[in-house]
Design a protein around this motif. Structure first.
Motif, PDB file in Angstrom:
ATOM      1  N   ILE A 103      57.888 107.380 -39.240  1.00  0.00           N
ATOM      2  CA  ILE A 103      59.134 107.566 -38.476  1.00  0.00           C
ATOM      3  C   ILE A 103      58.936 107.016 -37.068  1.00  0.00           C
ATOM      4  O   ILE A 103      57.799 106.911 -36.585  1.00  0.00           O
ATOM      5  CB  ILE A 103      59.524 109.078 -38.461  1.00  0.00           C
ATOM      6  CG1 ILE A 103      60.983 109.274 -38.025  1.00  0.00           C
ATOM      7  CG2 ILE A 103      58.588 109.879 -37.580  1.00  0.00           C
ATOM      8  CD1 ILE A 103      61.526 110.676 -38.322  1.00  0.00           C
ATOM      9  N   GLY A 104      60.037 106.677 -36.403  1.00  0.00           N
ATOM     10  CA  GLY A 104      59.953 106.153 -35.034  1.00  0.00           C
ATOM     11  C   GLY A 104      59.120 104.887 -35.018  1.00  0.00           C
ATOM     12  O   GLY A 104      59.284 103.997 -35.864  1.00  0.00           O
ATOM     13  N   GLY A 105      58.198 104.819 -34.079  1.00  0.00           N
ATOM     14  CA  GLY A 105      57.348 103.635 -33.962  1.00  0.00           C
ATOM     15  C   GLY A 105      56.496 103.394 -35.199  1.00  0.00           C
ATOM     16  O   GLY A 105      55.952 102.306 -35.369  1.00  0.00           O
ATOM     17  N   SER A 106      56.385 104.376 -36.061  1.00  0.00           N
ATOM     18  CA  SER A 106      55.608 104.203 -37.285  1.00  0.00           C
ATOM     19  C   SER A 106      56.481 103.754 -38.454  1.00  0.00           C
ATOM     20  O   SER A 106      56.060 103.819 -39.611  1.00  0.00           O
ATOM     21  CB  SER A 106      54.868 105.506 -37.616  1.00  0.00           C
ATOM     22  OG  SER A 106      53.889 105.735 -36.630  1.00  0.00           O
TER      23      SER A 106
ATOM     24  N   SER B 172      51.134 107.507 -39.386  1.00  0.00           N
ATOM     25  CA  SER B 172      51.427 108.432 -38.287  1.00  0.00           C
ATOM     26  C   SER B 172      50.271 108.371 -37.298  1.00  0.00           C
ATOM     27  O   SER B 172      49.136 108.706 -37.652  1.00  0.00           O
ATOM     28  CB  SER B 172      51.601 109.859 -38.814  1.00  0.00           C
ATOM     29  OG  SER B 172      51.760 110.736 -37.735  1.00  0.00           O
ATOM     30  N   LYS B 173      50.580 107.950 -36.093  1.00  0.00           N
ATOM     31  CA  LYS B 173      49.524 107.867 -35.078  1.00  0.00           C
ATOM     32  C   LYS B 173      48.913 109.247 -34.852  1.00  0.00           C
ATOM     33  O   LYS B 173      47.709 109.415 -34.928  1.00  0.00           O
ATOM     34  CB  LYS B 173      50.114 107.318 -33.779  1.00  0.00           C
ATOM     35  CG  LYS B 173      49.113 107.314 -32.646  1.00  0.00           C
ATOM     36  CD  LYS B 173      49.729 106.782 -31.367  1.00  0.00           C
ATOM     37  CE  LYS B 173      48.773 107.012 -30.212  1.00  0.00           C
ATOM     38  NZ  LYS B 173      49.271 106.478 -28.955  1.00  0.00           N
ATOM     39  N   SER B 174      49.768 110.218 -34.598  1.00  0.00           N
ATOM     40  CA  SER B 174      49.266 111.570 -34.322  1.00  0.00           C
ATOM     41  C   SER B 174      48.757 112.230 -35.592  1.00  0.00           C
ATOM     42  O   SER B 174      47.883 113.090 -35.547  1.00  0.00           O
ATOM     43  CB  SER B 174      50.385 112.420 -33.733  1.00  0.00           C
ATOM     44  OG  SER B 174      51.430 112.556 -34.685  1.00  0.00           O
ATOM     45  N   GLY B 175      49.321 111.833 -36.713  1.00  0.00           N
ATOM     46  CA  GLY B 175      48.924 112.429 -37.992  1.00  0.00           C
ATOM     47  C   GLY B 175      49.522 113.796 -38.221  1.00  0.00           C
ATOM     48  O   GLY B 175      49.219 114.447 -39.230  1.00  0.00           O
TER      49      GLY B 175
ATOM     50  N   THR C 293      53.111 114.466 -37.515  1.00  0.00           N
ATOM     51  CA  THR C 293      54.575 114.426 -37.430  1.00  0.00           C
ATOM     52  C   THR C 293      55.185 115.004 -38.708  1.00  0.00           C
ATOM     53  O   THR C 293      54.872 114.565 -39.811  1.00  0.00           O
ATOM     54  CB  THR C 293      55.032 112.967 -37.201  1.00  0.00           C
ATOM     55  OG1 THR C 293      54.422 112.512 -35.995  1.00  0.00           O
ATOM     56  CG2 THR C 293      56.531 112.857 -37.084  1.00  0.00           C
TER      57      THR C 293
ATOM     58  N   GLY D  21      53.155 104.336 -30.016  1.00  0.00           N
ATOM     59  CA  GLY D  21      53.904 104.175 -31.267  1.00  0.00           C
ATOM     60  C   GLY D  21      54.905 103.038 -31.184  1.00  0.00           C
ATOM     61  O   GLY D  21      55.026 102.225 -32.097  1.00  0.00           O
ATOM     62  N   ARG D  22      55.625 102.957 -30.065  1.00  0.00           N
ATOM     63  CA  ARG D  22      56.694 101.953 -29.971  1.00  0.00           C
ATOM     64  C   ARG D  22      56.177 100.546 -29.681  1.00  0.00           C
ATOM     65  O   ARG D  22      56.948  99.594 -29.649  1.00  0.00           O
ATOM     66  CB  ARG D  22      57.722 102.371 -28.920  1.00  0.00           C
ATOM     67  CG  ARG D  22      57.153 102.696 -27.550  1.00  0.00           C
ATOM     68  CD  ARG D  22      58.217 103.318 -26.683  1.00  0.00           C
ATOM     69  NE  ARG D  22      57.714 103.850 -25.423  1.00  0.00           N
ATOM     70  CZ  ARG D  22      57.200 105.052 -25.255  1.00  0.00           C
ATOM     71  NH1 ARG D  22      57.083 105.858 -26.292  1.00  0.00           N
ATOM     72  NH2 ARG D  22      56.800 105.465 -24.075  1.00  0.00           N
TER      73      ARG D  22
ATOM     74  N   GLN E 118      64.258 102.084 -29.599  1.00  0.00           N
ATOM     75  CA  GLN E 118      63.105 102.942 -29.304  1.00  0.00           C
ATOM     76  C   GLN E 118      62.254 102.341 -28.191  1.00  0.00           C
ATOM     77  O   GLN E 118      61.880 103.033 -27.245  1.00  0.00           O
ATOM     78  CB  GLN E 118      62.229 103.160 -30.543  1.00  0.00           C
ATOM     79  CG  GLN E 118      61.109 104.167 -30.229  1.00  0.00           C
ATOM     80  CD  GLN E 118      59.921 104.118 -31.174  1.00  0.00           C
ATOM     81  OE1 GLN E 118      59.663 103.120 -31.818  1.00  0.00           O
ATOM     82  NE2 GLN E 118      59.185 105.217 -31.233  1.00  0.00           N
TER      83      GLN E 118
ATOM     84  N   GLU F 230      62.810 104.893 -25.267  1.00  0.00           N
ATOM     85  CA  GLU F 230      61.699 105.850 -25.169  1.00  0.00           C
ATOM     86  C   GLU F 230      60.793 105.477 -23.985  1.00  0.00           C
ATOM     87  O   GLU F 230      60.179 106.340 -23.370  1.00  0.00           O
ATOM     88  CB  GLU F 230      60.888 105.876 -26.474  1.00  0.00           C
ATOM     89  CG  GLU F 230      60.196 107.207 -26.720  1.00  0.00           C
ATOM     90  CD  GLU F 230      59.610 107.350 -28.112  1.00  0.00           C
ATOM     91  OE1 GLU F 230      60.006 108.263 -28.842  1.00  0.00           O
ATOM     92  OE2 GLU F 230      58.748 106.527 -28.489  1.00  0.00           O
TER      93      GLU F 230
ATOM     94  N   GLN G 140      56.200 109.932 -23.362  1.00  0.00           N
ATOM     95  CA  GLN G 140      57.512 110.352 -23.873  1.00  0.00           C
ATOM     96  C   GLN G 140      57.590 111.878 -23.831  1.00  0.00           C
ATOM     97  O   GLN G 140      57.686 112.523 -24.876  1.00  0.00           O
ATOM     98  CB  GLN G 140      57.811 109.801 -25.274  1.00  0.00           C
ATOM     99  CG  GLN G 140      56.775 110.045 -26.365  1.00  0.00           C
ATOM    100  CD  GLN G 140      55.556 109.187 -26.219  1.00  0.00           C
ATOM    101  OE1 GLN G 140      55.622 108.042 -25.764  1.00  0.00           O
ATOM    102  NE2 GLN G 140      54.403 109.739 -26.548  1.00  0.00           N
TER     103      GLN G 140
ATOM    104  N   VAL H 120      60.491 114.092 -25.840  1.00  0.00           N
ATOM    105  CA  VAL H 120      60.701 114.308 -27.270  1.00  0.00           C
ATOM    106  C   VAL H 120      60.044 115.594 -27.765  1.00  0.00           C
ATOM    107  O   VAL H 120      60.375 116.105 -28.832  1.00  0.00           O
ATOM    108  CB  VAL H 120      60.222 113.109 -28.133  1.00  0.00           C
ATOM    109  CG1 VAL H 120      61.040 111.882 -27.842  1.00  0.00           C
ATOM    110  CG2 VAL H 120      58.750 112.843 -27.912  1.00  0.00           C
TER     111      VAL H 120
ATOM    112  N   LYS I 216      61.099 118.974 -30.765  1.00  0.00           N
ATOM    113  CA  LYS I 216      60.171 119.340 -31.852  1.00  0.00           C
ATOM    114  C   LYS I 216      59.844 120.824 -31.762  1.00  0.00           C
ATOM    115  O   LYS I 216      59.789 121.521 -32.778  1.00  0.00           O
ATOM    116  CB  LYS I 216      58.866 118.538 -31.721  1.00  0.00           C
ATOM    117  CG  LYS I 216      59.016 117.071 -32.043  1.00  0.00           C
ATOM    118  CD  LYS I 216      57.654 116.406 -32.006  1.00  0.00           C
ATOM    119  CE  LYS I 216      57.772 114.906 -31.953  1.00  0.00           C
ATOM    120  NZ  LYS I 216      56.535 114.220 -31.642  1.00  0.00           N
TER     121      LYS I 216
END
Ligand SMILES: O=P(O)(O)OC[C@H]1O[C@](O)(CO)[C@@H](O)[C@@H]1O
Length: 545
Positions: A134-137, A188-191, A193, A249-250, A330, A334, A462, A465, A469
């Motif tokens: 999602i998003g940048g991913s 997922s960068k953060s893993g 999301t 991400g973006r 984005q 963002e 960012q 955001v 969440k």
């Protein structure tokens, strides 16, 4: 007029601009096949001189960023997306090696998949890719797939880019019987999301229904040690590719996030990287008239007053670039949409971005652009090559093709907007190929960074955001309490106020929303009883027996 007084070097809005202004400001770089016309932004004759010290400072900041300075101080991070296409610029040998090794692994993994050396559990070969992100991913791979994809690609690509169950079902239906031959790329960068985690779990269940395992059909692109990374290890994913903390991400399209899906599709990632690399070289120029990213940033500054006073409307006259505005939404919003500047002063910065494609949008909202509220500047994107030469020429009128019409509509709208005092930029490229896509990405990444420096904000975090969440998690926590309250009522239907009280919730409105949603999905087991002639607020709720 107010705006013109406040913005340095604003000029008048003539209905007909002299050709000299166009000629004097037209940027052209033949090696990139790129033209940029900013002449229809209303900067005055002294604008570039006035802004010169500030743009030079922005270029110097960009050079420091590329050199490895902490350009995102709030997160204590370096910003290294420019190294992805020029690994030799990475500040440490280990980083350079990591980029080069990852790019090589992407190419060899894609080759192994294409040659069926990496195979699914039961099917003979992988024929489809499903990106979950999602998003940048997701936005970068979606833009690239839509710009460069063809039915002849090595693998067709699909996306789960939301936690919408119906959207997930629709994509699974489109994949149909090929699910067993589908390679899932979980990004997922953060893993952590949730939308992506949910998509992955839905996919795991879909494979399970076929007696297959997710791990045997999946790869992960994520930060080392993240929740997703651990899940991938535990479930025996086919491969894991890194997402580094110095890539946002973006701005991750040219990392494994974008390169892996593109390589699997069979698109040339080498040319994408090359286009970005060459654009970076051009956009490092300190000579503003020779630097299209600096020209773009300055044009945005002039049009928006440096305070986001005007929206950026993207009008690419080419179907293949339709998703560019969504991708840029984005990247721009963002990056630039910030409450505080770098000094901590409240500034509420940003530039709103929207648009789809011309000439389609001419039959939708261009009416307002021409005649209505003057709160935007348009970026036209022209593609000189109409179609593949092998497709021949069809005249729809004597001497006129569909491509001539498309170009005519672009020029016509550009002219009509100028006549009504509306500003525009025009970007012209030769053709939409992998190199041009890399170029567009790199051009806008740098323009956004330079603009952020001009207006004094951090483009690389960012903070905003997180609030949404956190609030979503609170809703889900409350939902558990609501269900527990209904469960404890021994079948007696409870009023809204009773549910809220039993759930310990002061926020009755949120309880109302939760109950309305649960009751609309009968399989969730919540029954809503509205008395005859009663209002929605008189409803009572109980668990189905
Ligand atoms: O790649 P991740 O960590 O799943 O994040 C996806 C997207 O979510 C955001 O963090 C915003 O919530 C974006 O910046 C990012 O591109």
């Amino acid at each position: 007029m107010d705006q013109d007084r406040r913005t340095p070097g604003r000029g008048p809005a003539p209905a007909v601009l002299p050709f000299d202004r166009f000629r004097d400001h037209l940027f052209h770089e033949p090696s990139l096949g790129l033209w940029l016309d900013v002449s229809r932004i209303r900067f005055g004759s002294d604008f570039f001189t006035t802004m010169e010290p500030r743009i030079q400072a922005a270029l110097a900041e960009m050079a420091a960023l590329e050199g490895g300075s902490i350009a995102n101080p709030d997160e204590g991070r370096r910003v290294g997306h420019y190294w992805l296409r020029a690994p030799e610029l990475a500040p440490e040998a280990a980083l350079r090696a990591a980029i080069e090794e990852t790019n090589a692994r992407i190419l060899s993994f894609a080759a192994d998949v294409h040659a069926a050396r990496v195979r699914p559990e039961r099917a003979a070969r992988f024929s489809r890719v499903l990106v979950v992100g999602i998003g940048g991913s997701a936005l970068g791979p979606q833009f690239v797939a839509s710009a460069l994809g063809t039915p002849a690609d090595r693998m067709q690509i699909h996306f789960f880019d939301n936690t919408d169950p119906d959207g997930i079902d629709r994509t699974l239906d489109a994949i149909g019987d090929d699910l067993g031959a589908t390679l899932a790329v979980i990004i997922s960068k953060s893993g952590g999301t949730k939308e992506t985690r949910n998509g992955m779990l839905e996919l795991e269940a879909a494979y399970r229904r076929l007696g297959l395992s997710l791990g045997a059909h999946a790869v992960a692109v994520t930060g080392e040690g993240s929740e997703l990374d651990r899940f991938a290890t535990k479930h025996g994913f086919l491969a894991r590719f890194p997402m580094w903390d110095w890539v946002g991400g973006r701005t991750s399209e040219l990392s494994a996030v974008g390169l892996l899906p593109a390589a699997l599709q069979g698109l040339s990632i080498v040319e994408m990287l090359q286009g970005a690399r060459e654009t970076d070289e051009v956009t490092r120029s300190k000579e503003v008239p020779r630097n299209p990213a600096a020209l773009l940033a300055l044009a945005w500054y002039s049009a928006t007053g440096g305070v986001g006073r005007k929206d950026m409307v993207l009008l690419p006259y080419k179907d293949r670039l339709e998703l560019f505005s969504r991708y840029l939404q984005q990247l721009v919003m963002e990056s630039l949409g910030k409450r505080l500047d770098r000094q901590g002063k409240e500034v509420f910065q940003g530039i709103a971005v929207y648009g789809n494609k011309g000439s389609t949008d001419q039959h939708a909202y261009v009416q307002q652009l021409r005649d209505g509220l003057d709160n935007f500047f348009v970026t036209f994107i022209e593609v000189l090559r109409d179609r593949a030469p092998s497709r021949g020429v069809l005249e729809v009128d004597p001497g006129v093709t569909t491509g001539d019409y498309l170009d005519g509509f672009l020029q016509g709208t550009r002219k009509a907007l100028t006549e009504s005092g509306r500003e525009s930029i025009t970007l012209t490229i030769d053709t939409v190929d992998a190199r041009a896509v890399g170029m567009l990405i790199a051009l806008y990444e740098r323009a956004v960074g330079l603009y952020a420096s001009l207006v004094g904000i951090n483009a690389y975090h960012q903070p905003g955001v997180e609030a949404g969440k956190k609030a979503a998690q609170e809703v889900l926590d409350l939902q558990a309490k609501v269900l527990a309250a209904l469960g404890a009522s021994a079948g007696r239907a409870l009023s809204l106020a009773e549910v809220a009280k039993a759930a310990g919730a002061d926020d009755v409105e949120t309880v109302f929303w939760i109950l309305r949603h649960l009751a609309a999905n009968p399989e969730r087991g919540v029954v809503r009883e509205v008395p005859q002639g009663g209002s929605p607020f008189d409803a009572k709720y109980r668990l189905a027996r």
